[in-house]
Design an enzyme around this catalytic site. Structure first.
Site, mmCIF file in Angstrom:
data_model
loop_
_atom_site.group_PDB
_atom_site.id
_atom_site.type_symbol
_atom_site.label_atom_id
_atom_site.label_comp_id
_atom_site.label_asym_id
_atom_site.label_seq_id
_atom_site.Cartn_x
_atom_site.Cartn_y
_atom_site.Cartn_z
ATOM 1 N NE ARG A 291 -11.204 -24.059 29.898
ATOM 2 C CZ ARG A 291 -12.078 -25.104 29.376
ATOM 3 N NH1 ARG A 291 -12.562 -26.004 30.096
ATOM 4 N NH2 ARG A 291 -12.438 -25.094 27.855
ATOM 5 C CG PHE B 299 -17.836 -27.160 32.481
ATOM 6 C CD1 PHE B 299 -16.458 -26.625 32.722
ATOM 7 C CD2 PHE B 299 -17.952 -28.393 31.549
ATOM 8 C CE1 PHE B 299 -15.489 -27.332 32.242
ATOM 9 C CE2 PHE B 299 -16.674 -28.717 31.340
ATOM 10 C CZ PHE B 299 -15.417 -28.481 31.296
ATOM 11 C CB THR B 300 -17.209 -25.621 27.748
ATOM 12 O OG1 THR B 300 -16.517 -26.916 28.585
ATOM 13 C CG2 THR B 300 -16.356 -24.274 28.224
ATOM 14 C CG PHE C 26 -12.361 -24.822 24.360
ATOM 15 C CD1 PHE C 26 -13.721 -24.772 24.189
ATOM 16 C CD2 PHE C 26 -11.917 -26.043 24.639
ATOM 17 C CE1 PHE C 26 -14.464 -25.560 24.808
ATOM 18 C CE2 PHE C 26 -12.661 -26.956 25.343
ATOM 19 C CZ PHE C 26 -14.007 -26.691 25.586
ATOM 20 C CE1 TYR D 30 -26.048 -53.599 24.137
ATOM 21 C CE2 TYR D 30 -28.243 -53.754 25.314
ATOM 22 C CZ TYR D 30 -27.468 -53.104 24.406
ATOM 23 O OH TYR D 30 -27.863 -51.858 23.621
ATOM 24 C CE LYS E 44 -13.511 -32.028 35.518
ATOM 25 N NZ LYS E 44 -12.387 -31.360 35.555
ATOM 26 C CG ASP F 89 -21.805 -30.546 37.024
ATOM 27 O OD1 ASP F 89 -21.111 -31.452 37.564
ATOM 28 O OD2 ASP F 89 -21.567 -30.022 36.056
#
Ligand code: F0G
Length: 480
Positions: free
Chosen positions: A388, A131-132, A454, A79, A265, A222
């Site tokens: 998109r 970005f969303t 979406f 932990y 990604k 980002d």
């Protein structure tokens, strides 16, 4: 790696061997029609058993390397104080150059923490594009996203190598207009996902940083697609032609006060983190980490994922990994262009993006052309893409529709998962669809969630066009 054939044509040759495979199947068109109807014409609602080629996203769907899988076997479960975390922290310092690391369960969790700690109601966050999830987190704490891209960014057919650049003059004007105290940070996304995976140049980033420093405004990067952005810098920005991906990544990082990413990604594993060399920022975020994510040494990830991430971060600096999706995307786009199918150019980092407003010019934005195109692609191919466009925008506070700058159907290329023959199949089915594009009509919402609609929204095809398209496909091509 792109290899030139003796005919002069270049193809992206996979620089890996496929040792573990996953079976896939192509459901017949009747089943596809049933599945998309049940899913409310929303490709997010499809089950993978109904999908032949899944190009929804490259997020969490990349193939891991043998070394990543092996690393998962030696993780140190604890932990607190796990050695796996310290291994990751060492790699982050080596590859990215940051001393302080805050692990999170994925990218949007990092965005949540940054928004919570740094943004006050009424603040403005200038960025190259949203970005969303970024936008949702900023708005949930009362901030406002301000996109200050160069005009070229919204031209889908372009040769501009860096459509992810921030417009420096607009940045200066924004700071003058609102005042630096209203701007907690400037955000640069590498690469701009919703513009079609378009990179920024180092030249531009340097300028952004110079302006930020003048006003003492932190710069947040980002880096969810950082290795692809570095790859494009290498092949498109002259001065960096002879630099390695690792050197370019390090240089990008040298301008960032805060860095975060979705590891799903570029580094091919579930997870994320925030990293910085600024102790004050680190100390400000740290107390919130166990509240929302988990203890400092796991942040909501399993130690197995942390081990795999440490390996994935090093591997993304290998040019054959950094360029693997980008080169397939380029091939994809070039094949579409041969058929006159409108795609975003130059080809970007994570996906081949079809311009739905050009593909379906008869559908107004109020009837969601990108959503209709994504559903139509599925009906004629069993391929899942992602809308998109306007469906991916939420309504404003008064309930009005906010039209998206671009209407794109995104065919994502998960790293090392699909081959050129898969791409050829997709190109063929879209070619057929392009010849029958008049049959595709708009969509309307029948169930509309209040935020990030979406994901779970349900829609209906106007004039029952889906069934008619499916029937015509069956008559001309057959059940598959
Ligand atoms: N930032 C960028 C640029 C992203 O592309 C994503 C995710 C996130 C942040 C959020 O990270 O998913 O780990 O929470 N993009 C995925 C996509 C979802 O499909 O493009 P996350």
């Amino acid at each position: 790696m792109n290899i030139r054939l003796s005919t002069g044509k270049e193809i992206p040759v996979e620089m890996h061997k496929v040792r573990i495979v996953q079976k896939t199947s192509l459901p017949p068109v009747e089943e596809r029609l049933k599945a998309i109807k049940e899913g409310g014409y929303n490709t997010f609602a499809l089950r993978t058993k109904d999908i032949f080629i899944d190009m929804l996203t490259d997020s969490g769907t990349n193939a891991m390397s043998d070394n990543q899988l092996a690393a998962m076997m030696v993780s140190d479960d604890a932990y607190a104080g796990s050695e796996s975390f310290y291994k990751l922290a060492r790699v982050i310092e080596d590859v990215l150059g940051f001393r302080y690391v805050l692990p999170t369960h994925q990218g949007r969790a990092a965005e949540h923490l940054l928004a919570k700690v740094f943004i006050k109601p009424g603040d403005i966050i200038p960025m190259n594009y949203h970005f969303t999830t970024t936008k949702a987190h900023i708005e949930l704490v009362g901030g406002q996203v301000l996109e200050i891209y160069a005009d070229e960014a919204l031209k889908t057919q372009s040769t501009h190598p860096f459509k992810g650049n921030l417009d420096i003059q607009k940045l200066k004007d924004t700071i003058k207009k609102y005042g630096a105290s209203k701007i907690p940070f400037v955000r640069m996304e590498a690469t701009t996902n919703l513009l079609g995976g378009q990179p920024f140049s180092i030249e531009n980033l340097k300028e952004v940083k110079r302006v930020c420093s003048e006003y003492n405004i932190p710069l947040v990067v980002d880096g969810s697609l950082i290795s692809e952005n570095a790859y494009f810098i290498k092949i498109r920005e002259k001065e960096y032609k002879n630099k390695s991906i690792q050197e370019i990544i390090k240089e990008i990082m040298s301008f960032a006060d805060l860095f975060y990413l979705s590891a799903r990604k570029s580094s091919c594993v579930r997870g994320g983190f925030i990293a910085t060399n600024n102790k004050k920022f680190y100390e400000e975020i740290k107390p919130w980490l166990p509240v929302y994510e988990g203890f400092l040494t796991y942040g909501g990830m399993s130690t197995k994922e942390i081990e795999a991430m440490a390996v994935g971060l090093r591997e993304m600096t290998d040019i054959s990994v950094a360029g693997s999706a980008a080169e397939q995307v380029k091939y994809f786009a070039e094949r579409f262009i041969e058929y006159g199918i409108p795609v975003v150019t130059p080809p970007g980092g994570l996906a081949c993006h079809v311009d739905a407003m050009m593909f379906l010019p008869h559908i107004p934005q109020s009837q969601y052309p990108a959503g209709a195109l994504a559903a139509a692609i599925y009906i004629v191919s069993g391929v899942r893409s992602m809308e998109r466009g306007t469906i991916s925008m939420d309504r404003d506070q008064d309930g009005n529709e906010v039209y998206s700058d671009l209407e794109l159907a995104r065919l994502a290329v998960p790293r090392r998962v699909y081959t050129v023959s898969h791409i050829e199949y997709v190109v063929d089915r879209l070619h057929w669809l392009y010849q029958h594009r008049d049959m595709v009509k708009g969509l309307k919402f029948i169930e509309e969630p209040p935020v990030l609609r979406f994901f779970f929204g349900k829609l209906e095809p106007l004039d029952n066009w889906g069934s008619k398209l499916g029937e015509t496909f069956k008559k001309e091509i057959g059940a598959q």
